[in-house]
Design a protein around this motif. Structure first.
Motif, PDB file in Angstrom:
ATOM      1  N   GLU A 104       7.094   8.274   3.448  1.00  0.00           N
ATOM      2  CA  GLU A 104       7.843   7.912   1.800  1.00  0.00           C
ATOM      3  C   GLU A 104       6.995   6.860   1.975  1.00  0.00           C
ATOM      4  O   GLU A 104       8.226   6.007   1.078  1.00  0.00           O
ATOM      5  N   GLY A 105       6.271   6.436   1.394  1.00  0.00           N
ATOM      6  CA  GLY A 105       6.095   4.939   1.027  1.00  0.00           C
ATOM      7  C   GLY A 105       5.806   4.408  -0.896  1.00  0.00           C
ATOM      8  O   GLY A 105       6.134   3.800  -1.546  1.00  0.00           O
ATOM      9  N   GLY A 106       5.657   6.332  -0.704  1.00  0.00           N
ATOM     10  CA  GLY A 106       5.775   6.352  -2.649  1.00  0.00           C
ATOM     11  C   GLY A 106       7.135   6.159  -3.415  1.00  0.00           C
ATOM     12  O   GLY A 106       7.647   5.403  -3.902  1.00  0.00           O
ATOM     13  N   GLN A 107       8.452   6.055  -2.211  1.00  0.00           N
ATOM     14  CA  GLN A 107       9.659   5.852  -3.067  1.00  0.00           C
ATOM     15  C   GLN A 107      10.007   4.791  -2.700  1.00  0.00           C
ATOM     16  O   GLN A 107      10.800   3.669  -3.098  1.00  0.00           O
ATOM     17  N   ALA A 108       9.140   3.728  -1.979  1.00  0.00           N
ATOM     18  CA  ALA A 108       9.141   2.347  -1.727  1.00  0.00           C
ATOM     19  C   ALA A 108       8.647   1.576  -2.787  1.00  0.00           C
ATOM     20  O   ALA A 108       8.985   0.541  -3.048  1.00  0.00           O
ATOM     21  N   ILE A 109       8.025   2.142  -3.705  1.00  0.00           N
ATOM     22  CA  ILE A 109       7.208   1.816  -4.827  1.00  0.00           C
ATOM     23  C   ILE A 109       7.983   2.136  -5.548  1.00  0.00           C
ATOM     24  O   ILE A 109       8.821   1.272  -6.377  1.00  0.00           O
ATOM     25  N   ALA A 110       9.036   3.284  -5.763  1.00  0.00           N
ATOM     26  CA  ALA A 110       9.826   3.547  -7.096  1.00  0.00           C
ATOM     27  C   ALA A 110      11.257   3.189  -6.804  1.00  0.00           C
ATOM     28  O   ALA A 110      11.771   2.974  -8.011  1.00  0.00           O
ATOM     29  N   ASP A 111      11.271   2.383  -5.407  1.00  0.00           N
ATOM     30  CA  ASP A 111      13.310   1.898  -6.057  1.00  0.00           C
ATOM     31  C   ASP A 111      13.189   0.215  -6.235  1.00  0.00           C
ATOM     32  O   ASP A 111      13.947   0.058  -6.895  1.00  0.00           O
ATOM     33  N   PRO A 112      11.909  -0.056  -6.202  1.00  0.00           N
ATOM     34  CA  PRO A 112      11.879  -2.087  -5.786  1.00  0.00           C
ATOM     35  C   PRO A 112      11.391  -1.536  -7.852  1.00  0.00           C
ATOM     36  O   PRO A 112      12.011  -2.622  -9.125  1.00  0.00           O
ATOM     37  N   LEU A 113      11.004  -0.610  -8.293  1.00  0.00           N
ATOM     38  CA  LEU A 113      10.496   0.068  -9.614  1.00  0.00           C
ATOM     39  C   LEU A 113      12.049  -0.731 -10.649  1.00  0.00           C
ATOM     40  O   LEU A 113      12.041  -1.302 -11.581  1.00  0.00           O
ATOM     41  N   GLU A 114      12.678   0.059 -10.208  1.00  0.00           N
ATOM     42  CA  GLU A 114      14.408   0.598 -10.251  1.00  0.00           C
ATOM     43  C   GLU A 114      15.177  -1.008 -10.491  1.00  0.00           C
ATOM     44  O   GLU A 114      15.913  -1.106 -11.530  1.00  0.00           O
ATOM     45  N   ALA A 161       0.851  -1.504   0.131  1.00  0.00           N
ATOM     46  CA  ALA A 161       0.252   0.114  -0.134  1.00  0.00           C
ATOM     47  C   ALA A 161       1.143   1.377  -0.344  1.00  0.00           C
ATOM     48  O   ALA A 161       1.992   1.350   0.531  1.00  0.00           O
ATOM     49  N   ALA A 162       0.475   2.271  -1.067  1.00  0.00           N
ATOM     50  CA  ALA A 162       1.405   3.242  -0.954  1.00  0.00           C
ATOM     51  C   ALA A 162       0.394   4.758  -1.698  1.00  0.00           C
ATOM     52  O   ALA A 162      -0.420   3.976  -2.457  1.00  0.00           O
ATOM     53  N   VAL A 163       0.449   5.657  -1.279  1.00  0.00           N
ATOM     54  CA  VAL A 163       0.042   7.025  -2.105  1.00  0.00           C
ATOM     55  C   VAL A 163       0.791   7.514  -3.333  1.00  0.00           C
ATOM     56  O   VAL A 163       2.107   7.524  -2.783  1.00  0.00           O
ATOM     57  N   LEU A 164      -0.408   6.907  -4.688  1.00  0.00           N
ATOM     58  CA  LEU A 164       1.007   7.245  -5.406  1.00  0.00           C
ATOM     59  C   LEU A 164      -0.195   8.219  -6.487  1.00  0.00           C
ATOM     60  O   LEU A 164       0.404   8.580  -7.126  1.00  0.00           O
ATOM     61  N   GLY A 165      -0.849   9.055  -5.946  1.00  0.00           N
ATOM     62  CA  GLY A 165      -1.298  10.046  -6.721  1.00  0.00           C
ATOM     63  C   GLY A 165      -2.233  10.578  -5.515  1.00  0.00           C
ATOM     64  O   GLY A 165      -3.530  10.414  -5.491  1.00  0.00           O
ATOM     65  N   LEU A 166      -2.026  12.277  -5.872  1.00  0.00           N
ATOM     66  CA  LEU A 166      -2.807  12.866  -4.795  1.00  0.00           C
ATOM     67  C   LEU A 166      -4.090  13.811  -5.293  1.00  0.00           C
ATOM     68  O   LEU A 166      -4.807  13.580  -4.728  1.00  0.00           O
ATOM     69  N   ALA A 167      -4.269  13.453  -6.675  1.00  0.00           N
ATOM     70  CA  ALA A 167      -5.779  13.014  -7.260  1.00  0.00           C
ATOM     71  C   ALA A 167      -6.765  12.864  -6.474  1.00  0.00           C
ATOM     72  O   ALA A 167      -8.255  13.190  -6.458  1.00  0.00           O
ATOM     73  N   GLU A 168      -6.802  11.599  -6.513  1.00  0.00           N
ATOM     74  CA  GLU A 168      -7.332  10.664  -5.834  1.00  0.00           C
ATOM     75  C   GLU A 168      -7.645   9.857  -4.091  1.00  0.00           C
ATOM     76  O   GLU A 168      -7.520   8.987  -4.116  1.00  0.00           O
ATOM     77  N   ASP A 169      -6.191  10.274  -4.039  1.00  0.00           N
ATOM     78  CA  ASP A 169      -5.424   9.864  -2.169  1.00  0.00           C
ATOM     79  C   ASP A 169      -4.800  11.418  -2.108  1.00  0.00           C
ATOM     80  O   ASP A 169      -4.781  11.720  -2.569  1.00  0.00           O
ATOM     81  N   SER A 170      -4.475  10.499  -0.360  1.00  0.00           N
ATOM     82  CA  SER A 170      -3.821  11.574   0.592  1.00  0.00           C
ATOM     83  C   SER A 170      -2.982  11.120   1.144  1.00  0.00           C
ATOM     84  O   SER A 170      -3.569   9.652   2.000  1.00  0.00           O
ATOM     85  N   VAL A 171      -1.872  11.043   1.533  1.00  0.00           N
ATOM     86  CA  VAL A 171      -1.413  10.845   3.179  1.00  0.00           C
ATOM     87  C   VAL A 171      -1.873  10.552   4.631  1.00  0.00           C
ATOM     88  O   VAL A 171      -2.495  10.016   4.852  1.00  0.00           O
TER      89      VAL A 171
END
Length: 380
Positions: free
Chosen positions: A99-109, A63-73
């Motif tokens: 810091e959840g968004g970066q926790a998705i970006a790092d594994p993506l890389e 679970a992570a907040v990836l878009g502030l248009a439809e979700d929020s911290v």
């Protein structure tokens, strides 16, 4: 650490000097090893093989907040605090979510194959599940989240020249006393000891965890440990390993000696008895009577360490952990989150605290209480 016990299948590694020793190869351990700053060396020790930890069985997503248009911290924080039944540390939860968004970006890389949204090019597919008020759960390979995450992290660890790994090894005698996690960078009360994942108590889960925050916690706080290691004093001493096969438990060691009034038993027998006691008396519905009976039976269990292999030490740890869970459960005379007492079926405000358990120099367990600030107190 003075002893690194190897299973015959793995063999003993030579003595080694490294900057950082990482124990465990689940998502937290793998992420921590990869987070060690450039220019430092790391040794990752695992009791099985790389790629064969409990992480691979985590079928849920992250679970992570990836878009502030439809979700929020703020909404993810609120969902987590609600699940934790007022025992979460709100500062830790805020840190996790921010810091959840970066926790998705790092594994993506690293090549984790998160499922994509066919209706939105370049976006990850997100679902609303398990207590989350918004669609924020991402999955790689449907229900293969843990397996895919472990695959990518393991490959990255194997490819990193600064990381050595030793498989089929069980670390014993790491420190002479227990450490307690004291900050959000994983630092414990013992200098040079840091904890992340299942070994840590960050405060993000409270009395019950919000689904899909567990893998997130491992990635987020492993990255924070990596950043802490970059600071002066992050690692006070170089870890000097001297692998040895022989081990004699110190007198009165509760993990091995039990109450002293029972004959030491085969670890396989003890494991089965622990499983039965914990299921029957320390399971979903608990009572003071049942918990007291569990403590009494667990206290009488004694593991035979005559053949000091990893399996025996693992069972000894299970006995000790079972005793700790039962003792803290019998002390908490209320029902809250995942802790349900049939003889105390309601929450009690005086018990809106976290319990601590440490080992004194003589080996005896010592319990304590730790205040939990309310979210509104933190906001003030």
């Amino acid at each position: 650490p003075r002893h690194l016990l190897a299973d015959p299948a793995g063999g003993l590694p030579p003595a080694a000097e490294v900057d950082v020793l990482v124990v465990g190869s689940g998502v937290a351990g793998l992420s921590a090893a990869l987070a060690v700053p450039r220019g430092r060396t790391a040794l990752l020790a695992t009791k099985d093989r790389l790629g064969h930890s409990a992480t691979r069985y985590a079928q849920g997503g992250i679970a992570a907040v990836l878009g502030l248009a439809e979700d929020s911290v703020a909404e993810h924080v609120a969902d987590t605090l609600a699940a934790g039944a007022r025992l979460c540390d709100p500062v830790a939860v805020q840190t996790l979510v921010e810091e959840g968004g970066q926790a998705i970006a790092d594994p993506l890389e690293l090549g984790v194959g998160f499922d994509t949204d066919p209706s939105a090019a370049g976006s990850l597919a997100r679902t609303r599940e398990g207590g989350h008020s918004r669609p924020r759960v991402v999955h790689p390979g449907g229900d293969a989240t843990g397996a895919e995450l472990e695959r990518a992290l393991t490959e990255a660890v194997r490819a990193a020249p600064s990381i050595r790994s030793v498989e089929h090894s069980f670390l014993i005698d790491l420190a002479t006393e227990d450490g307690r996690v004291t900050d959000l960078d994983g630092r414990a009360s013992l200098p040079g000891l840091l904890a992340v994942g299942e070994a840590a108590c960050t405060g993000v889960h409270g009395a019950d965890r919000l689904a899909y925050n567990s893998l997130l916690e491992g990635v987020v706080f492993a990255a924070r440990i990596g950043r802490a290691l970059e600071q002066p004093g992050g690692v006070e001493d170089r870890a000097h390993l001297h692998p040895e096969v022989g081990y004699a438990p110190p007198p009165g060691d509760p993990a091995a000696a039990g109450s002293g009034d029972a004959r030491a038993e085969d670890p396989r027998v003890v494991r089965d008895r622990v499983r039965r006691v914990m299921t029957d008396r320390v399971g979903v519905v608990r009572s003071g009577e049942g918990l007291a009976g569990a403590m009494d039976e667990l206290e009488r269990l004694t593991v035979d360490l005559g053949d000091p292999g990893p399996a025996a030490f693992e069972v000894a740890n299970l006995v000790q952990l079972g005793r700790a869970v039962a003792e803290l459960a019998v002390r908490r005379e209320e029902s809250r989150g995942g802790h349900w007492r049939s003889d105390h079926p309601a929450p009690v405000e005086a018990w809106r605290v976290r319990q601590t358990l440490t080992r004194s120099p003589d080996g005896a367990p010592e319990t304590g209480l730790l205040a939990v600030p309310a979210a509104e107190e933190v906001r003030r």
